[in-house]
Design a protein around this motif. Structure first.
Motif, mmCIF file in Angstrom:
data_model
loop_
_atom_site.group_PDB
_atom_site.id
_atom_site.type_symbol
_atom_site.label_atom_id
_atom_site.label_comp_id
_atom_site.label_asym_id
_atom_site.label_seq_id
_atom_site.Cartn_x
_atom_site.Cartn_y
_atom_site.Cartn_z
ATOM 1 N N GLY A 188 24.750 47.247 29.043
ATOM 2 C CA GLY A 188 26.213 47.843 29.391
ATOM 3 C C GLY A 188 27.079 48.385 28.391
ATOM 4 O O GLY A 188 27.716 48.966 27.404
ATOM 5 N N ARG A 189 28.563 46.951 28.759
ATOM 6 C CA ARG A 189 29.138 46.552 28.155
ATOM 7 C C ARG A 189 29.161 45.875 26.381
ATOM 8 O O ARG A 189 29.929 46.753 25.890
ATOM 9 C CB ARG A 189 29.480 44.926 28.453
ATOM 10 N N GLU A 190 27.651 45.409 26.119
ATOM 11 C CA GLU A 190 27.793 45.132 24.626
ATOM 12 C C GLU A 190 27.240 45.930 23.801
ATOM 13 O O GLU A 190 27.322 46.067 22.706
ATOM 14 C CB GLU A 190 27.027 43.424 25.275
ATOM 15 N N ILE A 191 26.049 46.822 24.487
ATOM 16 C CA ILE A 191 25.649 47.615 23.812
ATOM 17 C C ILE A 191 25.867 49.115 23.373
ATOM 18 O O ILE A 191 25.859 49.079 22.461
ATOM 19 C CB ILE A 191 23.844 47.204 23.853
ATOM 20 N N ILE A 199 24.905 45.049 33.075
ATOM 21 C CA ILE A 199 26.200 45.178 32.734
ATOM 22 C C ILE A 199 26.037 44.566 31.950
ATOM 23 O O ILE A 199 27.056 44.947 30.872
ATOM 24 C CB ILE A 199 27.026 44.604 34.202
ATOM 25 N N ARG A 200 25.323 43.190 31.623
ATOM 26 C CA ARG A 200 25.854 43.081 30.065
ATOM 27 C C ARG A 200 25.206 44.468 29.222
ATOM 28 O O ARG A 200 26.063 44.436 27.661
ATOM 29 C CB ARG A 200 25.271 41.473 30.151
ATOM 30 N N VAL A 239 7.479 49.317 45.287
ATOM 31 C CA VAL A 239 8.663 48.926 44.194
ATOM 32 C C VAL A 239 9.430 47.640 44.561
ATOM 33 O O VAL A 239 9.628 48.710 46.427
ATOM 34 C CB VAL A 239 9.737 50.195 44.338
ATOM 35 N N GLU A 240 9.371 46.887 44.311
ATOM 36 C CA GLU A 240 9.976 45.306 44.664
ATOM 37 C C GLU A 240 11.503 45.491 45.108
ATOM 38 O O GLU A 240 11.944 45.158 46.133
ATOM 39 C CB GLU A 240 9.100 44.531 44.754
ATOM 40 N N LEU A 241 12.198 45.513 43.812
ATOM 41 C CA LEU A 241 12.879 45.584 43.142
ATOM 42 C C LEU A 241 13.756 47.253 42.821
ATOM 43 O O LEU A 241 13.334 47.549 41.326
ATOM 44 C CB LEU A 241 13.731 44.238 42.548
ATOM 45 N N ALA A 242 15.562 46.492 42.464
ATOM 46 C CA ALA A 242 15.689 48.299 41.746
ATOM 47 C C ALA A 242 16.957 48.124 41.688
ATOM 48 O O ALA A 242 18.225 47.827 41.921
ATOM 49 C CB ALA A 242 15.838 49.717 42.752
ATOM 50 N N CYS A 243 17.771 48.545 40.371
ATOM 51 C CA CYS A 243 18.757 48.155 39.452
ATOM 52 C C CYS A 243 18.704 49.116 38.902
ATOM 53 O O CYS A 243 18.011 50.045 37.878
ATOM 54 C CB CYS A 243 19.081 47.098 39.400
ATOM 55 N N ILE A 244 19.880 50.120 39.236
ATOM 56 C CA ILE A 244 20.557 51.374 38.290
ATOM 57 C C ILE A 244 22.204 51.033 37.982
ATOM 58 O O ILE A 244 22.816 50.557 39.036
ATOM 59 C CB ILE A 244 20.426 52.320 38.718
ATOM 60 N N HIS A 245 22.392 51.277 36.900
ATOM 61 C CA HIS A 245 24.017 50.322 36.172
ATOM 62 C C HIS A 245 24.429 52.186 35.588
ATOM 63 O O HIS A 245 23.298 52.340 34.758
ATOM 64 C CB HIS A 245 23.708 49.447 35.859
ATOM 65 N N ASP A 246 25.835 52.223 35.646
ATOM 66 C CA ASP A 246 26.308 53.173 35.008
ATOM 67 C C ASP A 246 27.590 52.676 34.630
ATOM 68 O O ASP A 246 28.612 52.055 34.927
ATOM 69 C CB ASP A 246 26.974 54.190 36.589
ATOM 70 N N PRO A 247 27.448 52.066 33.632
ATOM 71 C CA PRO A 247 28.366 51.769 32.330
ATOM 72 C C PRO A 247 29.809 52.606 32.517
ATOM 73 O O PRO A 247 30.993 52.081 32.047
ATOM 74 C CB PRO A 247 27.431 50.831 31.082
ATOM 75 N N MET A 253 13.538 32.111 44.863
ATOM 76 C CA MET A 253 15.050 32.911 44.953
ATOM 77 C C MET A 253 14.499 33.738 45.934
ATOM 78 O O MET A 253 13.887 34.595 45.400
ATOM 79 C CB MET A 253 14.925 32.941 43.589
ATOM 80 N N THR A 254 15.876 34.180 46.563
ATOM 81 C CA THR A 254 15.813 35.133 47.139
ATOM 82 C C THR A 254 15.871 36.806 46.480
ATOM 83 O O THR A 254 16.728 36.881 45.369
ATOM 84 C CB THR A 254 17.293 35.239 48.614
ATOM 85 N N PHE A 255 15.340 37.622 47.514
ATOM 86 C CA PHE A 255 15.479 39.182 46.555
ATOM 87 C C PHE A 255 17.154 39.269 46.145
ATOM 88 O O PHE A 255 17.856 40.397 45.202
ATOM 89 C CB PHE A 255 15.010 40.132 47.844
ATOM 90 N N GLU A 256 18.448 38.995 47.423
ATOM 91 C CA GLU A 256 19.331 38.842 46.792
ATOM 92 C C GLU A 256 20.163 38.744 45.473
ATOM 93 O O GLU A 256 20.238 38.903 44.586
ATOM 94 C CB GLU A 256 20.599 38.414 47.804
ATOM 95 N N GLN A 257 19.415 37.438 45.288
ATOM 96 C CA GLN A 257 19.751 36.404 43.932
ATOM 97 C C GLN A 257 19.023 36.589 42.557
ATOM 98 O O GLN A 257 19.238 36.814 41.878
ATOM 99 C CB GLN A 257 19.360 34.970 44.088
ATOM 100 N N GLN A 258 18.151 37.655 43.038
ATOM 101 C CA GLN A 258 16.877 38.315 42.094
ATOM 102 C C GLN A 258 17.519 39.671 41.310
ATOM 103 O O GLN A 258 18.479 39.800 40.847
ATOM 104 C CB GLN A 258 15.618 39.115 42.162
ATOM 105 N N LEU A 259 18.559 40.732 42.729
ATOM 106 C CA LEU A 259 19.110 41.292 41.896
ATOM 107 C C LEU A 259 20.098 41.071 41.611
ATOM 108 O O LEU A 259 20.738 41.654 40.035
ATOM 109 C CB LEU A 259 19.639 42.328 43.401
ATOM 110 N N GLU A 260 21.252 39.891 41.470
ATOM 111 C CA GLU A 260 21.966 39.352 41.485
ATOM 112 C C GLU A 260 22.104 39.528 39.680
ATOM 113 O O GLU A 260 22.925 39.701 38.326
ATOM 114 C CB GLU A 260 23.346 38.361 42.239
ATOM 115 N N GLN A 261 20.787 38.720 39.425
ATOM 116 C CA GLN A 261 20.138 38.421 38.534
ATOM 117 C C GLN A 261 20.412 39.761 37.407
ATOM 118 O O GLN A 261 20.760 39.825 36.174
ATOM 119 C CB GLN A 261 18.578 37.579 38.293
#
Length: 268
Positions: free
Chosen positions: A18-21, A15-16, A117-125, A1-9
């Motif tokens: 943030g939306r559900e909890i 996002i879920r 740090v290899e991957l990073a994700c920050i979500h603002d719900p 799996m590519t880094f791009e695909q991992q970030l999508e995951q």
């Protein structure tokens, strides 16, 4: 799996969450309790961490996990004993904002491998903004490439400054002298990192962020072109500590000038 695909995951998981909890609870009266360090925690923090941890186990059960709502002993064990590869999560960064109905909070997740740090994700719900980055691959907002501000003059710069964690003399000088254009303190470290990366500010000064506060954000900012380190301009990773002072800027000249303003000398 590519880094791009991992970030999508990873983005889909946050996002879920943030939306559900987070967002359904944000509309309700929130009960808080205080942790040993004086910070507040809610049932939403705990529920969000549990959900994300379980989703990450599905991706790879061999990867360690370090979450803000674990005990310090568990956190240190993951950082110092598990060593190599682990997820670093702040399930609700800006809990006080969340609990007082101030719309400034986020979820922050990083994958740390062999001290980097290899991957990073920050979500603002609240704003439906998802910031992501992978090592050597750039920084993104909702899938679109972003870059930090090109400002080089401190007098024109807006900074994210946490005064209460600075030394008294330093805090007084930064609060009263005309060093920079203006100052903000959002109450969510992860959002400040994300907004620095997106050019919504020019620097961050913080006397002591926790690992889960800066892990994802530091990669995001670096990949967006920022200069990231502590008050001595020393890189934040690899680290065996759960906290660090933060000096991050959009240009080398701002880094040098702010380091001088902080009056830091390299440790002997």
């Amino acid at each position: 799996m590519t880094f791009e695909q991992q970030l999508e995951q990873l983005s889909a998981i946050l996002i879920r969450a943030g939306r559900e909890i987070i967002m359904p609870a944000y509309a309700l009266a929130v009960q808080t309790t205080r942790k040993a360090d004086g910070s507040v925690v809610t049932e939403t923090d705990l529920a969000c961490q549990h959900f994300i941890e379980q989703e990450l186990l599905k991706i790879d059960p061999k990867i360690g996990f370090l979450g803000e709502e674990m005990s310090q002993a568990q956190q240190l064990n993951c950082l110092q004993q598990r060593g190599g590869t682990f997820w670093c999560l702040d399930p609700l960064d800006g809990t006080t904002n969340f609990a007082t109905s101030f719309p400034g909070f986020s979820i922050s997740l990083a994958l740390i491998r062999n001290g980097s740090v290899e991957l990073a994700c920050i979500h603002d719900p609240v704003r439906s903004e998802t910031f992501s980055a992978f090592l050597g691959g750039g920084a993104f907002l909702n899938g679109q490439s972003i870059h930090c501000s090109e400002e080089v003059e401190l007098s024109n710069s807006v900074g994210f400054i946490d005064f209460k964690r600075l030394q008294k003399e330093t805090a007084s000088r930064f609060a009263t002298e005309k060093i920079y254009r203006s100052q903000r303190n959002v109450g969510s470290c992860a959002l400040e990192w994300a907004w620095l990366a997106a050019g919504r500010g020019q620097f961050i000064i913080h006397g002591g962020e926790k690992l889960w506060d800066f892990a994802a954000g530091s990669l995001l900012a670096s990949e967006a072109g920022c200069y990231v380190g502590d008050f001595f301009a020393t890189e934040l990773f690899p680290t065996s500590s759960l906290s660090s002072p933060i000096l991050a800027t959009c240009s080398r000249s701002l880094q040098a000038e702010l380091k001088q303003q902080l009056r830091c000398e390299p440790p002997i």
